[in-house]
Each structure stands twice: as structure tokens, then as C-alpha cells.
Design a protein around this motif. Structure first.
Motif, PDB file in Angstrom:
ATOM      1  N   ASN A   9      -6.296  45.259   1.286  1.00  0.00           N
ATOM      2  CA  ASN A   9      -7.391  46.063   1.798  1.00  0.00           C
ATOM      3  C   ASN A   9      -7.902  45.426   3.087  1.00  0.00           C
ATOM      4  N   PHE A  10      -8.728  46.164   3.841  1.00  0.00           N
ATOM      5  CA  PHE A  10      -9.317  45.628   5.072  1.00  0.00           C
ATOM      6  C   PHE A  10     -10.003  44.289   4.807  1.00  0.00           C
ATOM      7  N   VAL A  11     -10.753  44.207   3.724  1.00  0.00           N
ATOM      8  CA  VAL A  11     -11.160  42.914   3.158  1.00  0.00           C
ATOM      9  C   VAL A  11     -10.641  42.915   1.722  1.00  0.00           C
ATOM     10  N   SER A  12      -9.989  41.848   1.327  1.00  0.00           N
ATOM     11  CA  SER A  12      -9.248  41.842   0.069  1.00  0.00           C
ATOM     12  C   SER A  12      -9.594  40.624  -0.771  1.00  0.00           C
ATOM     13  N   GLU A  32     -10.414  53.988  12.811  1.00  0.00           N
ATOM     14  CA  GLU A  32     -10.615  52.606  12.371  1.00  0.00           C
ATOM     15  C   GLU A  32     -11.130  52.541  10.936  1.00  0.00           C
ATOM     16  N   PRO A  33     -10.844  51.450  10.229  1.00  0.00           N
ATOM     17  CA  PRO A  33     -11.323  51.311   8.849  1.00  0.00           C
ATOM     18  C   PRO A  33     -12.840  51.482   8.771  1.00  0.00           C
ATOM     19  N   THR A  34     -13.289  52.246   7.808  1.00  0.00           N
ATOM     20  CA  THR A  34     -14.714  52.506   7.659  1.00  0.00           C
ATOM     21  C   THR A  34     -15.308  51.626   6.561  1.00  0.00           C
ATOM     22  N   PHE A  35     -16.580  51.303   6.714  1.00  0.00           N
ATOM     23  CA  PHE A  35     -17.297  50.596   5.658  1.00  0.00           C
ATOM     24  C   PHE A  35     -18.797  50.718   5.915  1.00  0.00           C
ATOM     25  N   THR A  36     -19.568  50.537   4.870  1.00  0.00           N
ATOM     26  CA  THR A  36     -21.019  50.480   4.992  1.00  0.00           C
ATOM     27  C   THR A  36     -21.523  49.244   4.258  1.00  0.00           C
ATOM     28  N   ALA A  75     -27.852  44.924  -3.222  1.00  0.00           N
ATOM     29  CA  ALA A  75     -27.075  45.256  -2.025  1.00  0.00           C
ATOM     30  C   ALA A  75     -25.773  45.931  -2.448  1.00  0.00           C
ATOM     31  N   SER A  76     -25.071  46.517  -1.484  1.00  0.00           N
ATOM     32  CA  SER A  76     -23.779  47.139  -1.782  1.00  0.00           C
ATOM     33  C   SER A  76     -22.903  47.145  -0.538  1.00  0.00           C
ATOM     34  N   ILE A  77     -21.603  47.170  -0.766  1.00  0.00           N
ATOM     35  CA  ILE A  77     -20.619  47.327   0.304  1.00  0.00           C
ATOM     36  C   ILE A  77     -19.642  48.403  -0.140  1.00  0.00           C
ATOM     37  N   ASP A  78     -19.404  49.356   0.744  1.00  0.00           N
ATOM     38  CA  ASP A  78     -18.534  50.491   0.428  1.00  0.00           C
ATOM     39  C   ASP A  78     -17.424  50.548   1.459  1.00  0.00           C
ATOM     40  N   THR A  79     -16.184  50.383   1.010  1.00  0.00           N
ATOM     41  CA  THR A  79     -15.013  50.513   1.872  1.00  0.00           C
ATOM     42  C   THR A  79     -14.075  51.517   1.211  1.00  0.00           C
ATOM     43  N   PRO A  80     -13.050  52.003   1.937  1.00  0.00           N
ATOM     44  CA  PRO A  80     -12.121  52.939   1.297  1.00  0.00           C
ATOM     45  C   PRO A  80     -11.468  52.389   0.037  1.00  0.00           C
ATOM     46  N   GLY A  81     -11.346  51.061  -0.060  1.00  0.00           N
ATOM     47  CA  GLY A  81     -10.671  50.478  -1.212  1.00  0.00           C
ATOM     48  C   GLY A  81     -11.569  50.145  -2.380  1.00  0.00           C
TER      49      GLY A  81
END
Length: 233
Positions: A87-90, A131-135, A145-151
Motif C-alpha cells: 500500500n502507499f503506506v504499508s 495521485e494516491p488519496t488519503f485523509t 483520530a483516523s487515517i483513511d487511504t484506499p487500502g
């Protein structure tokens, strides 16, 4: 990029008053959370770690007098959700038990890696790269808190506090300090996704969010010529 231009860049990108960002950055640096050293030409360059930490501090929405304490709480939140192996971050970037700060810094590093961005971009219309998306979000009212990526979507909560609560409840002693600590832990954050409650005295629910767009703009600015953005502060 030195601290002064770095502050200007974040303020412009996040749409915040530069003076406010400068005061938060000063509090963070005095507490040892941002790179520090000599001034002028020998001042240290800001790193992805600095970018991640100052971003988390700004996401808390706290004033300079309170921002360090809140940053230290939010940065240590953890998730029970594993990141994908590819993933973009894995998982290679974020081991089991990592903190919210670790994840934000990993995204800051990834946002400055053009090779990684290209690898995980989607191709639209045959040639245009999406480009890879994330929030990245901080719920100021729940202190989560939260992190949302396509993966993956990972929610970051006070896992350490929950573990301590379990230990305290298992202890059948009646010491006042034990019950006092239980009350403190139960009131310092709200991790339930079902509950509409917020932490006492935090009133209306406030969630602040950054996206990949801001991180890519900052990464691009940090790769640019810092002399065009102003002097060191």
C-alpha cells in the motif's frame, strides 16, 4: 527548508494565520518536538518528521498554551487495524502497535517520494495520473483520530488507556487513588463509534481533516528553494 519558510508554507497551505502557526511551532520546538539548533545559515532543515508533528499539533486546534500537552496525547493514540502489506503506506512502514504520529510521519515521508507516488497512482484517460488519496483527521471533541487511504481506514484511539482501565478494574482493592485514576481514564477520551458523546467540557463536536492535496503541496514546497519563502525565524 528552514523553520521560518516552513511555517509560512504550512500556514499558506492549511489556510491558517501565519502568526498562529508560528506560536504553535515555537511551543512545539521549546518542548523538544521540532528540530532545533543554531540560527541563520546553520539552522537545521525541517524534515518529514517535523512536518508530521506540526501538522498533528495544528489538527488539535489547541492554542499555544495547551497545544503541547494535547499533541502528546493525540500523537500516542494507536489502532487495532493492520495496514496492508502492499500500500502507499504499508506494514513495512507501520508495525503493529505504531502510533498516530508514526502514521502521519509515514504519510509525510511517502508524500515526498515521487517514485512511490507514481507506483501507487491510478491512470485516468490513458495517461493522467491520479495521485494516491488519503485523509488525516483529529476529532478534537472525542480526542481520537483516523487515517483513511484506499487500502485501509484506521481509527486511532487510547489503547494504552483502555488497557490500564482493564488492569484497574481487575484490581479489587478499594484505594481512593485507584478509583480516581479510573475516573480520569474514563473521561479523557471517547472511542466508541456508536456513541454520540464527546469528552466533558468540549461541547460541539469538532473534527479537523487534512488531505493528500495539502501534504503534496507541502512536500513540493519543501523540495523547492527556501530562500524565496522568507528568512529564518
Amino acid at each position: 527548508m528552514r523553520l521560518g519558510p516552513f511555517i509560512s508554507l504550512l500556514a499558506a497551505t492549511y489556510g491558517l494565520p501565519e502568526r498562529s502557526v508560528a506560536l504553535v511551532a515555537r511551543a512545539m520546538r521549546e518542548a523538544g518536538w521540532l528540530s532545533s539548533g543554531a540560527r541563520g545559515v546553520n539552522a537545521p532543515d525541517m524534515s518529514p518528521t517535523d512536518m508530521g508533528r506540526l501538522s498533528v499539533a495544528l489538527l488539535t486546534g489547541e492554542p499555544p498554551s495547551k497545544v503541547v500537552a494535547e499533541f502528546e496525547f493525540i500523537r500516542a493514540l494507536q489502532t487495532k487495524v493492520p495496514y496492508p502489506e502492499d500500500n502507499f503506506v504499508s506494514q513495512a512502514d507501520l508495525h503493529e502497535g505504531h502510533t498516530f504520529e508514526d502514521a502521519v510521519i509515514a504519510l509525510a515521508v511517502a508524500a515526498q517520494d515521487s517514485g512511490r507516488i507514481i507506483r501507487y497512482s491510478d491512470v485516468a484517460l490513458g495517461s493522467y495520473l491520479l495521485e494516491p488519496t488519503f485523509t488525516i483527521s483529529v476529532d478534537r471533541s472525542r480526542r481520537t483520530a483516523s487515517i483513511d487511504t484506499p487500502g485501509v481506514r484506521a481509527d486511532y484511539i487510547d489503547i494504552a488507556g483502555e488497557a490500564e482501565l482493564e488492569r484497574l478494574y481487575a484490581d479489587r482493592s478499594l484505594e481512593f487513588e485507584r478509583w480516581q485514576r479510573i475516573a480520569e481514564l474514563e473521561s479523557r477520551s471517547i472511542s466508541s463509534e456508536i456513541s454520540s458523546h464527546v469528552v466533558a467540557s468540549r461541547g460541539m463536536r469538532v473534527v479537523r481533516t487534512l488531505t493528500q492535496r495539502e501534504f503534496y503541496l507541502i512536500a513540493e514546497g519543501m523540495r523547492g528553494d527556501p530562500s524565496s519563502l522568507g528568512p529564518e525565524q
